[in-house]
Design an enzyme around this catalytic site. Structure first.
Site, PDB file in Angstrom:
ATOM      1  N   THR A 279       0.867  -1.182   0.000  1.00  0.00           N
ATOM      2  CA  THR A 279       0.000   0.000   0.000  1.00  0.00           C
ATOM      3  C   THR A 279       0.900   1.227   0.000  1.00  0.00           C
ATOM      4  OG1 THR A 279      -1.740  -1.172   1.174  1.00  0.00           O
ATOM      5  CG2 THR A 279      -1.871   1.217   1.209  1.00  0.00           C
ATOM      6  N   PHE A 281       1.184   5.185   0.741  1.00  0.00           N
ATOM      7  CA  PHE A 281       0.579   6.239   1.566  1.00  0.00           C
ATOM      8  C   PHE A 281       1.196   7.582   1.191  1.00  0.00           C
ATOM      9  CE2 PHE A 281       0.219   2.338   3.934  1.00  0.00           C
ATOM     10  CZ  PHE A 281      -0.974   2.428   4.632  1.00  0.00           C
TER      11      PHE A 281
HETATM   12  O1  LIG Z   1      -7.458  -0.353   7.920  1.00  0.00           O
HETATM   13  C1  LIG Z   1      -6.254  -0.077   7.993  1.00  0.00           C
HETATM   14  O2  LIG Z   1      -5.497  -0.641   8.785  1.00  0.00           O
HETATM   15  C2  LIG Z   1      -5.708   0.951   7.126  1.00  0.00           C
HETATM   16  O3  LIG Z   1      -4.698   1.517   7.413  1.00  0.00           O
HETATM   17  C3  LIG Z   1      -6.429   1.230   5.831  1.00  0.00           C
HETATM   18  C4  LIG Z   1      -5.932   0.425   4.650  1.00  0.00           C
HETATM   19  C5  LIG Z   1      -6.518   1.006   3.316  1.00  0.00           C
HETATM   20  O4  LIG Z   1      -7.322   1.920   3.336  1.00  0.00           O
HETATM   21  O5  LIG Z   1      -6.131   0.486   2.274  1.00  0.00           O
HETATM   22  C6  LIG Z   1      -4.478   0.520   4.548  1.00  0.00           C
HETATM   23  C7  LIG Z   1      -3.708  -0.508   4.133  1.00  0.00           C
HETATM   24  C8  LIG Z   1      -4.266  -1.791   3.717  1.00  0.00           C
HETATM   25  O6  LIG Z   1      -4.267  -1.749   2.306  1.00  0.00           O
HETATM   26  C9  LIG Z   1      -5.656  -1.974   4.192  1.00  0.00           C
HETATM   27  C10 LIG Z   1      -6.368  -0.971   4.701  1.00  0.00           C
END
Ligand SMILES: O=C(O)C(=O)C[C@]1(C(=O)O)C=C[C@@H](O)C=C1
Length: 396
Positions: A279, A281
């Site tokens: 992911t 950010f």
């Molecule tokens: O729910 C979490 O723990 C988050 O940080 C959100 C979140 C997202 O929105 O994509 C972040 C990373 C992962 O891909 C899954 C969920």
């Protein structure tokens, strides 16, 4: 079914909600007042030194680096009034550039807002960027934006895209609705765990809670287990709910850190369908950073174009012509101007969405190629905004 986020129980940190933020609006002026008082106190300290007057200085007055304590100042003045000036060490030292340099690199003293509860991946992303920062949980993405705007925190960290699930559209929309700047990015390897109450076997689970993105990233594993999936606002909230409800047939997909925080057991590790589940950010701040060229930088922009054949081709060509690599392109319907009438000569007019284009490219704004490319784009873009120029994170 969606499980709504509620403030955390039994945890030191309470997430900011939108309501909380507006309540804190008045706290903000308090903060400003406090800061100006501190400045004023420092001035008093300097003035009293300059005048060599013995002014009562209260203990809680700030000891700026390089300045001696109030007691020491009184001692100096006492000595001098008696005509000797022996101990040079007691004299206040002038401030050096190091005393007033910006926040340390490790992020200590930096407050970073994120959406979710402690143990969420967004918190892990904040800690990857600023290992010693203070993380501040927020209920919604928008609350994290507002927390920065209201000076409650220094920065916000928000997920923008995932290698399996794709873009997080909500945050693309919020980037435009708010006036924050992208000052960094974090690539995080997301290893999901299937969590349950201690002693539970994964075969006993009938349902699993998690963030919809996390559930999507574990689609195949969860399907093979035949478990009902239920959406939660974030993965850590899902873990916290399993722990607080005590339901033995309910699990959560969340991080190993969430298991630790909420006292759950890891029933299965690395349950994501793709091993390289990454992911990305963004780190947002009130002020942009000054771009350099000493390392690899990325720039993010958003623009709209006039209607016509080949306009998007032309827009992309401004980068290609200068050898600038694009790393991401995203289009979002333009909400204020959603439909464009293109042909009303026939019965019933044909209408199309009008789009905003978000582009990330690999160049610093300090690089003349990037400046020229954007100058060129500006010639035919109806609207253009630079969202930020920031160092690339190349190690997930
Ligand atoms: O729910 C979490 O723990 C988050 O940080 C959100 C979140 C997202 O929105 O994509 C972040 C990373 C992962 O891909 C899954 C969920």
């Amino acid at each position: 079914m969606a499980v709504k986020g509620t403030p955390i129980w039994g945890c030191a940190k309470t997430p900011y909600s939108r309501q909380g933020i507006s309540d804190l609006g008045s706290a903000r002026s308090g903060l400003a007042l406090n800061l100006s008082l501190r400045k004023w106190e420092c001035c008093c300290l300097r003035v009293s030194l300059a005048q060599r007057a013995i002014t009562p200085v209260e203990d809680e007055k700030p000891n700026l680096p390089g300045m001696e304590s109030a007691g020491a100042i009184e001692r100096i003045e006492d000595n001098e009034s008696r005509g000797f000036h022996k101990d040079m060490n007691l004299l206040p030292k002038p401030l050096t550039a190091a005393d007033i340099s910006p926040l340390p690199n490790d992020g200590s003293k930096v407050r970073v807002a994120y959406q979710g509860l402690p143990g969420a991946y967004s918190e892990a992303a904040a800690l990857k960027a600023y290992p010693k920062c203070e993380t501040v949980p927020c209920e919604q993405f928008e609350a994290a934006f507002k927390a920065v705007e209201l000076w409650l925190v220094d920065k916000a960290v928000l997920p923008i895209e995932n290698s399996v699930g794709g873009s997080i559209h909500r945050n693309y929309d919020l980037l435009l609705r708010h006036r924050l700047h992208i000052v960094g990015e974090v690539q995080l390897l997301v290893n999901h765990c299937l969590l349950g109450l201690p002693g539970v076997r994964k075969e006993e689970l009938k349902r699993v809670l998690s963030h919809p993105q996390a559930l999507a990233q574990c689609e195949m594993t969860l399907s093979s287990l035949g478990i009902v999936r239920i959406n939660a606002d974030d993965t850590a909230l899902a873990a916290q709910m399993v722990a607080s409800t005590g339901l033995r047939d309910t699990g959560a997909v969340a991080s190993s850190r969430a298991a630790e925080i909420y006292g759950l057991e890891i029933l299965s590790d690395k349950v994501q369908d793709d091993d390289d589940n990454i992911t990305r950010f963004l780190i947002l701040a009130r002020e942009p950073i000054i771009p350099g060229t000493e390392r690899q930088y990325k720039t993010s922009v958003v623009f709209t174009l006039e209607e016509g054949p080949g306009v998007l081709f032309k827009a992309l060509a401004v980068f290609a012509l200068r050898g600038i690599n694009l790393t991401k392109i995203e289009s979002r319907p333009q909400k204020q101007r959603p439909l464009r009438v293109v042909d009303d000569s026939n019965e019933g007019s044909a209408k199309y969405f009008d789009y905003l284009f978000y582009i990330d490219f690999e160049a610093s704004m300090a690089d003349p190629r990037a400046q020229n490319a954007l100058g060129h784009l500006q010639e035919f873009a109806r609207f253009l905004r630079v969202l930020g120029c920031y160092p690339m994170d190349t190690i997930p």
